[in-house]
Design a protein around this motif. Structure first.
Motif, short mmCIF file in Angstrom:
data_model
loop_
_atom_site.label_atom_id
_atom_site.label_comp_id
_atom_site.label_asym_id
_atom_site.label_seq_id
_atom_site.Cartn_x
_atom_site.Cartn_y
_atom_site.Cartn_z
N ALA A 139 0.83 -1.21 0.00
CA ALA A 139 0.00 0.00 0.00
C ALA A 139 0.87 1.26 0.00
N PRO A 140 0.29 2.41 -0.36
CA PRO A 140 1.03 3.68 -0.31
C PRO A 140 1.43 4.02 1.12
N VAL A 141 2.35 4.96 1.25
CA VAL A 141 2.84 5.38 2.56
C VAL A 141 1.68 5.86 3.44
N GLU A 142 0.74 6.60 2.86
CA GLU A 142 -0.37 7.13 3.64
C GLU A 142 -1.18 5.99 4.29
N THR A 143 -1.39 4.92 3.54
CA THR A 143 -2.15 3.78 4.09
C THR A 143 -1.37 3.08 5.18
N LEU A 144 -0.06 2.90 4.99
CA LEU A 144 0.77 2.28 6.02
C LEU A 144 0.71 3.08 7.32
N LEU A 145 0.76 4.39 7.20
CA LEU A 145 0.71 5.23 8.40
C LEU A 145 -0.63 5.09 9.10
N GLU A 146 -1.72 5.04 8.35
CA GLU A 146 -3.05 4.90 8.95
C GLU A 146 -3.17 3.57 9.70
N SER A 149 -0.93 3.75 12.83
CA SER A 149 -1.51 4.65 13.82
C SER A 149 -2.65 3.97 14.57
N ALA A 150 -3.46 3.20 13.85
CA ALA A 150 -4.56 2.48 14.49
C ALA A 150 -4.03 1.41 15.46
N GLU A 151 -2.97 0.73 15.08
CA GLU A 151 -2.40 -0.31 15.94
C GLU A 151 -1.71 0.28 17.16
N LEU A 152 -1.03 1.41 16.97
CA LEU A 152 -0.29 2.03 18.08
C LEU A 152 -1.17 2.92 18.94
N ALA A 153 -2.35 3.28 18.40
CA ALA A 153 -3.24 4.24 19.07
C ALA A 153 -2.53 5.58 19.27
N LEU A 154 -1.66 5.92 18.32
CA LEU A 154 -0.90 7.18 18.37
C LEU A 154 -0.79 7.72 16.94
N PRO A 155 -0.73 9.04 16.78
CA PRO A 155 -0.53 9.58 15.43
C PRO A 155 0.87 9.27 14.92
N CYS A 156 0.99 9.14 13.60
CA CYS A 156 2.27 8.80 12.97
C CYS A 156 2.54 9.74 11.80
N TRP A 157 3.82 9.97 11.53
CA TRP A 157 4.23 10.81 10.40
C TRP A 157 5.47 10.23 9.74
N VAL A 158 5.63 10.55 8.46
CA VAL A 158 6.91 10.35 7.77
C VAL A 158 7.46 11.74 7.50
N VAL A 166 6.21 14.38 4.79
CA VAL A 166 5.89 13.59 3.60
C VAL A 166 4.45 13.09 3.69
N ALA A 167 4.07 12.62 4.87
CA ALA A 167 2.71 12.14 5.11
C ALA A 167 2.49 12.08 6.60
N GLY A 168 1.21 12.09 7.02
CA GLY A 168 0.92 12.04 8.44
C GLY A 168 -0.55 11.77 8.68
N THR A 169 -0.87 11.33 9.89
CA THR A 169 -2.26 11.03 10.23
C THR A 169 -2.89 12.12 11.07
N ALA A 170 -2.14 13.18 11.40
CA ALA A 170 -2.65 14.30 12.20
C ALA A 170 -1.70 15.47 12.02
N PRO A 171 -2.10 16.67 12.43
CA PRO A 171 -1.16 17.80 12.39
C PRO A 171 0.03 17.53 13.30
N LEU A 172 1.23 17.83 12.82
CA LEU A 172 2.43 17.63 13.61
C LEU A 172 2.46 18.65 14.75
N PRO A 173 2.78 18.22 15.99
CA PRO A 173 2.72 19.15 17.12
C PRO A 173 3.88 20.12 17.22
N MET A 174 4.80 20.10 16.28
CA MET A 174 5.92 21.03 16.27
C MET A 174 6.37 21.21 14.83
N PRO A 175 7.14 22.25 14.52
CA PRO A 175 7.66 22.39 13.15
C PRO A 175 8.47 21.15 12.76
N PRO A 176 8.28 20.64 11.55
CA PRO A 176 8.98 19.41 11.18
C PRO A 176 10.50 19.54 11.24
#
Length: 444
Positions: A139-146, A149-158, A166-176
């Protein structure tokens, strides 16, 4: 994913909920046993806290204990109150107040049995999560992150090593770029950051929004491996670029990283040409010197050079970017960006001239003057250069050189004799000035 509700269904534990029955879907990531009155400094988010309540002596003792669990983000409290005749109401009330699920442990159940059962449940859930994540390997990176994130119960980003999401499941809490800087400096922060596997000029990173248990870390590492494979096999999607556009010419001296760097700096740019250390791309927005300075420490290249054309028909823009890149190569610095609009026309023309032609022009036009300076220990070449840069004005040139205007006129007259040219005539001035600019040394 193991939740508080999962623990209620484990065979033989006979755990009974006493508070927070509406919070049983909270994920459990690990187990921690404590009898400290304030265990806050040792707790992590997602933990099942197991306690025999030996720290409780009177009403009011539960408040600091349960408050510490809430601040740390504990999943639940499993408590046994055998020595005091059951769980005190004070503990129940504190758990209700701080929204911490409270599970009562039977008096005849050993904590070691609970620990063993929970650890086995977490291990089984972790293995299942890994298998589910691996099932999405194509799957694409976006799908892997989703999925992760569901398994970890935490937001994830690349994150790109350049500080781009590059991709993320939520807004990043700090400047990348801050997240990347902290990772590079091994500074602690609110994110757990892991490197993505693979050999690329600009690395990618996996960021997870919180501290991770051992099982969660293993899952995040699995994610990093899968994202690395996805990146390696993916073909960048190039955005259609109009025939008239800017062209960026990028050179990574001493390495073949130019293609990767351009694609990372300008996602979606149309790659026009790549020959290892030099690549060309058409784009709407060129990279900045700041971006290139950020990536420079990550590369093997000894220098990064960049020439940028003005918007123009593509072939014309490519030639202009090539000449701007040649100008950059003759300037000093580890990172040099030269927009064509900041370069004089004669510099662009000279930049396209081979070194042999530049040397021949220097010798043919300036030879007698150079020989005279070497023999007489004078500096007429510099005098002529200043005179021409002052638009042929004796008064301005004399002031710039801190000499009398008559002295300046004498020197220019002598230089004209040696050169066989009239330095008051525009055509001769142009020939000599181009020869002077062509003789500029390369950067060391």
């Amino acid at each position: 994913m193991t939740t508080v509700k999962t623990l209620l269904g484990l065979p033989g534990l006979r755990l009974r909920p006493r508070a927070g029955t509406d919070l049983l879907d909270r994920p459990v990531t690990r187990i921690y046993v404590t009898e400290l009155s304030d265990p806050g400094r040792y707790l992590s988010a997602g933990e099942l806290v197991l306690s025999g309540l030996l720290w409780w002596h009177e009403p009011g003792d539960a408040e600091p204990f349960v408050a510490a669990l809430a601040r740390a983000g504990a999943a639940a409290l499993a408590a046994s109150g055998a020595d005091s005749g059951g769980i005190p109401d004070d503990v129940v009330d504190a758990c209700v107040r701080h929204r911490i699920p409270l599970l009562e442990v039977p008096a005849d159940l050993s904590f070691s049995v609970i620990t063993e059962q929970v650890v086995l449940a977490l291990a089984a859930a972790s293995e299942s999560a890994r298998k589910r994540l691996q099932a999405a390997a194509e799957a694409p990176v976006e799908t892997l992150l989703e999925r992760a994130s569901a398994e970890l119960a935490l937001p994830c980003w690349v994150l790109s090593g350049l500080g781009r999401v590059v991709a993320g499941t939520a807004p990043l809490p700090m400047p990348p770029e801050e997240a990347v800087r902290r990772y590079a400096a091994s500074e602690p922060g609110p994110l757990t950051v892991l490197p993505v596997e693979g050999r690329h000029a600009v690395p990618w990173l996996i960021a997870v929004g919180g501290a991770l248990s051992t099982a969660q870390t293993e899952l995040a590492e699995e994610l990093a491996g899968l994202v690395g494979v996805t990146r390696a096999r993916s073909v960048p999607r190039e955005t259609p670029v109009p025939d008239e556009a800017r062209v960026v010419a990028l050179r990574t001296e001493g390495s073949d990283e130019s293609r990767d760097v351009l694609r990372e700096l300008l996602p979606g740019a149309l790659l026009l040409e790549s020959t290892g250390d030099t690549s060309y791309a058409a784009t709407a927005l060129p990279p900045s010197a700041t971006e290139l300075s950020t990536v420079e420490p990550l590369l093997r290249a000894s220098r990064i050079l960049c020439g940028v054309s003005d918007p123009a028909p593509r072939e014309e823009a490519r030639d202009t970017a090539r000449h701007a890149l040649a100008v950059a190569a003759r300037r000093r610095g580890r990172v040099v960006v030269v927009p064509a609009g900041e370069v004089a026309g004669h510099e662009l023309l000279l930049a396209g001239a081979p070194d042999g032609l530049r040397a021949a022009l220097r010798r043919r036009v300036l030879g007698p003057l150079l020989d005279y300076d070497a023999e007489q220990h004078t500096d007429l070449v510099h005098t002529v250069r200043v005179f021409l840069e002052c638009s042929g004005s004796p008064t301005r040139a004399a002031k710039a050189l801190h000499v009398h205007v008559n002295t300046l006129r004498y020197r220019i007259g002598r230089a004209s004799e040696l050169l066989g040219a009239d330095l008051t005539e525009f055509a001769d001035q142009l020939d000599v000035y181009l020869a002077l600019r062509a003789s500029e040394d390369r950067p060391g």
